[in-house]
Design a protein around this motif. Sequence first.
Motif, PDB file in Angstrom:
ATOM      1  N   ASP A 268       0.810  -1.221   0.000  1.00 53.65           N
ATOM      2  CA  ASP A 268       0.000   0.000   0.000  1.00 53.65           C
ATOM      3  C   ASP A 268       0.841   1.267   0.000  1.00 53.65           C
ATOM      4  O   ASP A 268       0.413   2.300  -0.514  1.00 53.65           O
ATOM      5  CB  ASP A 268      -0.941   0.018   1.209  1.00 53.65           C
ATOM      6  N   ALA A 269       2.035   1.215   0.572  1.00 59.12           N
ATOM      7  CA  ALA A 269       2.896   2.404   0.616  1.00 59.12           C
ATOM      8  C   ALA A 269       3.266   2.852  -0.801  1.00 59.12           C
ATOM      9  O   ALA A 269       3.355   4.056  -1.071  1.00 59.12           O
ATOM     10  CB  ALA A 269       4.152   2.121   1.416  1.00 59.12           C
TER      11      ALA A 269
ATOM     12  N   MET B 295       2.766   6.715  -5.323  1.00 59.40           N
ATOM     13  CA  MET B 295       2.370   6.985  -6.711  1.00 59.40           C
ATOM     14  C   MET B 295       1.225   7.983  -6.769  1.00 59.40           C
ATOM     15  O   MET B 295       1.195   8.838  -7.655  1.00 59.40           O
ATOM     16  CB  MET B 295       1.979   5.682  -7.405  1.00 59.40           C
ATOM     17  N   THR B 296       0.297   7.902  -5.821  1.00 62.92           N
ATOM     18  CA  THR B 296      -0.813   8.854  -5.771  1.00 62.92           C
ATOM     19  C   THR B 296      -0.292  10.277  -5.550  1.00 62.92           C
ATOM     20  O   THR B 296      -0.829  11.226  -6.113  1.00 62.92           O
ATOM     21  CB  THR B 296      -1.792   8.474  -4.637  1.00 62.92           C
TER      22      THR B 296
ATOM     23  N   GLU C 119       1.646   6.316   8.112  1.00 66.47           N
ATOM     24  CA  GLU C 119       2.824   6.707   8.888  1.00 66.47           C
ATOM     25  C   GLU C 119       4.111   6.245   8.223  1.00 66.47           C
ATOM     26  O   GLU C 119       5.136   6.921   8.323  1.00 66.47           O
ATOM     27  CB  GLU C 119       2.745   6.145  10.311  1.00 66.47           C
ATOM     28  N   VAL C 120       4.074   5.104   7.540  1.00 63.88           N
ATOM     29  CA  VAL C 120       5.247   4.632   6.803  1.00 63.88           C
ATOM     30  C   VAL C 120       5.650   5.671   5.763  1.00 63.88           C
ATOM     31  O   VAL C 120       6.799   6.119   5.706  1.00 63.88           O
ATOM     32  CB  VAL C 120       4.966   3.264   6.118  1.00 63.88           C
ATOM     33  N   VAL C 121       4.681   6.088   4.946  1.00 64.02           N
ATOM     34  CA  VAL C 121       4.961   7.042   3.868  1.00 64.02           C
ATOM     35  C   VAL C 121       5.317   8.409   4.436  1.00 64.02           C
ATOM     36  O   VAL C 121       6.293   9.033   3.994  1.00 64.02           O
ATOM     37  CB  VAL C 121       3.755   7.140   2.904  1.00 64.02           C
ATOM     38  N   LYS C 122       4.579   8.872   5.417  1.00 66.37           N
ATOM     39  CA  LYS C 122       4.853  10.192   6.001  1.00 66.37           C
ATOM     40  C   LYS C 122       6.245  10.241   6.623  1.00 66.37           C
ATOM     41  O   LYS C 122       6.984  11.212   6.435  1.00 66.37           O
ATOM     42  CB  LYS C 122       3.796  10.535   7.052  1.00 66.37           C
ATOM     43  N   GLY C 123       6.625   9.199   7.342  1.00 73.50           N
ATOM     44  CA  GLY C 123       7.951   9.158   7.957  1.00 73.50           C
ATOM     45  C   GLY C 123       9.062   9.152   6.920  1.00 73.50           C
ATOM     46  O   GLY C 123      10.040   9.889   7.035  1.00 73.50           O
ATOM     47  N   MET C 124       8.908   8.320   5.885  1.00 71.07           N
ATOM     48  CA  MET C 124       9.940   8.257   4.842  1.00 71.07           C
ATOM     49  C   MET C 124      10.066   9.591   4.112  1.00 71.07           C
ATOM     50  O   MET C 124      11.176  10.085   3.902  1.00 71.07           O
ATOM     51  CB  MET C 124       9.609   7.154   3.822  1.00 71.07           C
TER      52      MET C 124
END
Length: 192
Positions: free
Chosen positions: A45-46, A51-52, A147-152
């Motif tokens: 999902d990340a 991509m979005t 949170e995975v995407v935001k943190g990265m």
Amino acid sequence: MLLNLRRLLVFEQPALRAMATHTTTAAAAAWKTTVIVSTSLQNHDANRVLMTQQHRVRFSDTVDPGNFIFPLSGTAFLLIDLHDMPERFEESGLIERITKFMQVHRNSFLLLHAPFNGKRELEILSWIQCRFFGGNLRILPVRNNAEVVKGMLTIAKATSKPHVDNIRDRMSLAQAHIVESSPVWEMLRDIL
């Protein structure tokens, strides 16, 4: 002198301060980067979230499983889902995987994906922290894919070239302001 002038121009005039804030906010919204992702995470999902947000996501077979690499900022992230860990996590090969990740990537971050509600998740987190204490591995516990995407993205953006220079300039400006308004420095100036 130049720092004083810059501070007067930008920070003490409300209209200019608002313009600077708007420019910074607009630039932050338009920030896009390239991410090299392990093919093992192709259906994660990340990736869909990245991509979005119109980041350039490239998949690679040569990247170790679970890795996200941000080449423009020089950071790499290893995603570990604690739900996939066997009951005896010490024997799961996790230590070897993290050690290899740290050897390959100089600026490495471990994303531990779990709700962190139970005792087992906290034990694993504590065990990893103790095992890699003093190394260059930074551990980021994340509860969900957002949170995975935001943190990265936060870390990658803060360490990418134009933004790291901007942060460094702001920090030196803040330091100069603190030094100039410090009562200790005023006392020293009076003495000298």
